[in-house]
Design a protein around this motif. Structure first.
Motif, PDB file in Angstrom:
ATOM      1  N   GLY A 115      36.368  65.565   0.703  1.00 61.14           N
ATOM      2  CA  GLY A 115      36.833  66.436  -0.369  1.00 61.14           C
ATOM      3  C   GLY A 115      37.039  67.875   0.062  1.00 61.14           C
ATOM      4  O   GLY A 115      37.075  68.770  -0.772  1.00 61.14           O
ATOM      5  N   LYS A 116      37.182  68.109   1.356  1.00 61.73           N
ATOM      6  CA  LYS A 116      37.320  69.476   1.876  1.00 61.73           C
ATOM      7  C   LYS A 116      38.707  69.771   2.438  1.00 61.73           C
ATOM      8  O   LYS A 116      38.946  70.850   2.959  1.00 61.73           O
ATOM      9  CB  LYS A 116      36.284  69.719   2.973  1.00 61.73           C
ATOM     10  CG  LYS A 116      34.864  69.613   2.478  1.00 61.73           C
ATOM     11  CD  LYS A 116      33.877  69.796   3.607  1.00 61.73           C
ATOM     12  CE  LYS A 116      32.454  69.613   3.105  1.00 61.73           C
ATOM     13  NZ  LYS A 116      31.482  69.709   4.205  1.00 61.73           N
ATOM     14  N   ALA A 152      40.733  72.874   0.716  1.00 62.00           N
ATOM     15  CA  ALA A 152      40.140  74.171   1.047  1.00 62.00           C
ATOM     16  C   ALA A 152      40.390  74.521   2.509  1.00 62.00           C
ATOM     17  O   ALA A 152      40.698  75.677   2.843  1.00 62.00           O
ATOM     18  CB  ALA A 152      38.639  74.154   0.757  1.00 62.00           C
ATOM     19  N   GLU A 167      37.899  67.778  -5.296  1.00 60.72           N
ATOM     20  CA  GLU A 167      37.689  69.055  -4.632  1.00 60.72           C
ATOM     21  C   GLU A 167      37.303  70.102  -5.669  1.00 60.72           C
ATOM     22  O   GLU A 167      37.778  70.075  -6.801  1.00 60.72           O
ATOM     23  CB  GLU A 167      38.947  69.469  -3.868  1.00 60.72           C
ATOM     24  CG  GLU A 167      39.239  68.536  -2.711  1.00 60.72           C
ATOM     25  CD  GLU A 167      40.138  69.151  -1.662  1.00 60.72           C
ATOM     26  OE1 GLU A 167      40.148  70.379  -1.522  1.00 60.72           O
ATOM     27  OE2 GLU A 167      40.813  68.380  -0.986  1.00 60.72           O
ATOM     28  N   LYS A 168      36.457  71.030  -5.256  1.00 56.39           N
ATOM     29  CA  LYS A 168      35.963  72.044  -6.177  1.00 56.39           C
ATOM     30  C   LYS A 168      37.067  72.990  -6.624  1.00 56.39           C
ATOM     31  O   LYS A 168      37.201  73.317  -7.783  1.00 56.39           O
ATOM     32  CB  LYS A 168      34.828  72.833  -5.523  1.00 56.39           C
ATOM     33  CG  LYS A 168      33.616  71.986  -5.242  1.00 56.39           C
ATOM     34  CD  LYS A 168      32.581  72.750  -4.464  1.00 56.39           C
ATOM     35  CE  LYS A 168      31.433  71.807  -4.095  1.00 56.39           C
ATOM     36  NZ  LYS A 168      30.581  72.347  -3.073  1.00 56.39           N
ATOM     37  N   GLU A 169      37.858  73.450  -5.675  1.00 52.69           N
ATOM     38  CA  GLU A 169      38.935  74.394  -5.984  1.00 52.69           C
ATOM     39  C   GLU A 169      40.263  73.780  -5.557  1.00 52.69           C
ATOM     40  O   GLU A 169      40.350  73.106  -4.546  1.00 52.69           O
ATOM     41  CB  GLU A 169      38.715  75.708  -5.241  1.00 52.69           C
ATOM     42  CG  GLU A 169      37.440  76.419  -5.615  1.00 52.69           C
ATOM     43  CD  GLU A 169      37.243  77.688  -4.813  1.00 52.69           C
ATOM     44  OE1 GLU A 169      38.246  78.244  -4.323  1.00 52.69           O
ATOM     45  OE2 GLU A 169      36.100  78.101  -4.668  1.00 52.69           O
ATOM     46  N   ASN A 170      41.283  74.056  -6.315  1.00 51.50           N
ATOM     47  CA  ASN A 170      42.609  73.568  -5.991  1.00 51.50           C
ATOM     48  C   ASN A 170      43.482  74.761  -5.607  1.00 51.50           C
ATOM     49  O   ASN A 170      44.261  75.249  -6.409  1.00 51.50           O
ATOM     50  CB  ASN A 170      43.204  72.792  -7.161  1.00 51.50           C
ATOM     51  CG  ASN A 170      44.408  71.993  -6.737  1.00 51.50           C
ATOM     52  OD1 ASN A 170      44.719  71.903  -5.559  1.00 51.50           O
ATOM     53  ND2 ASN A 170      45.092  71.415  -7.693  1.00 51.50           N
TER      54      ASN A 170
END
Length: 126
Positions: free
Chosen positions: A62-63, A66, A30-33
């Motif tokens: 992977g969303k 978020a 994931e881009k942000e944790n």
């Protein structure tokens, strides 16, 4: 037999496990944790138990994190807004808190319980 093989037709690596080759699959990062609070955890549990396909789609894309962080934020904002509106509607003020703290605590607990039920019905279990 090789421990790892690569299949050019589908672009996957396979690992030998006993007599079988198992694909080496990983979840996308994931881009942000973002941190997930109480509301996000409750919604996650609801998705795992009742909306398994949607949960699996979010997880494999992977969303998930978020999405849960967004649900958590929405639910927390809605909860605070409902509590403030109910306090104003019932006339619960700091004056009551100073005058009769026990009554204020009882009324606030009642308001918070009602607000939790509303948020759960509207956001968490929807």
């Amino acid at each position: 037999m090789n421990k790892y093989i690569y299949d050019e037709s589908n672009g996957l690596w396979y690992e030998l496990q006993r007599d079988y080759y198992i694909p080496c699959l990983t979840l996308p990062a994931e881009k942000e944790n973002k941190p997930i609070g109480l509301w996000g955890q409750r919604h996650k549990r609801y998705l795992q138990e009742h909306k398994r396909a949607f949960y699996a789609t979010l997880l494999t894309s992977g969303k998930l994190n978020a999405y849960l962080a967004d649900v958590d934020k929405q639910a927390e904002e809605r909860f605070e807004r409902i509590v403030e509106q109910m306090k104003q509607a019932q006339g619960i003020t700091e004056r009551l808190k100073a005058k009769n703290a026990l009554e204020w605590v009882g009324q606030m607990n009642n308001i918070r319980a009602c607000a939790m039920e509303i948020v759960e019905r509207e956001i968490i279990f929807a």
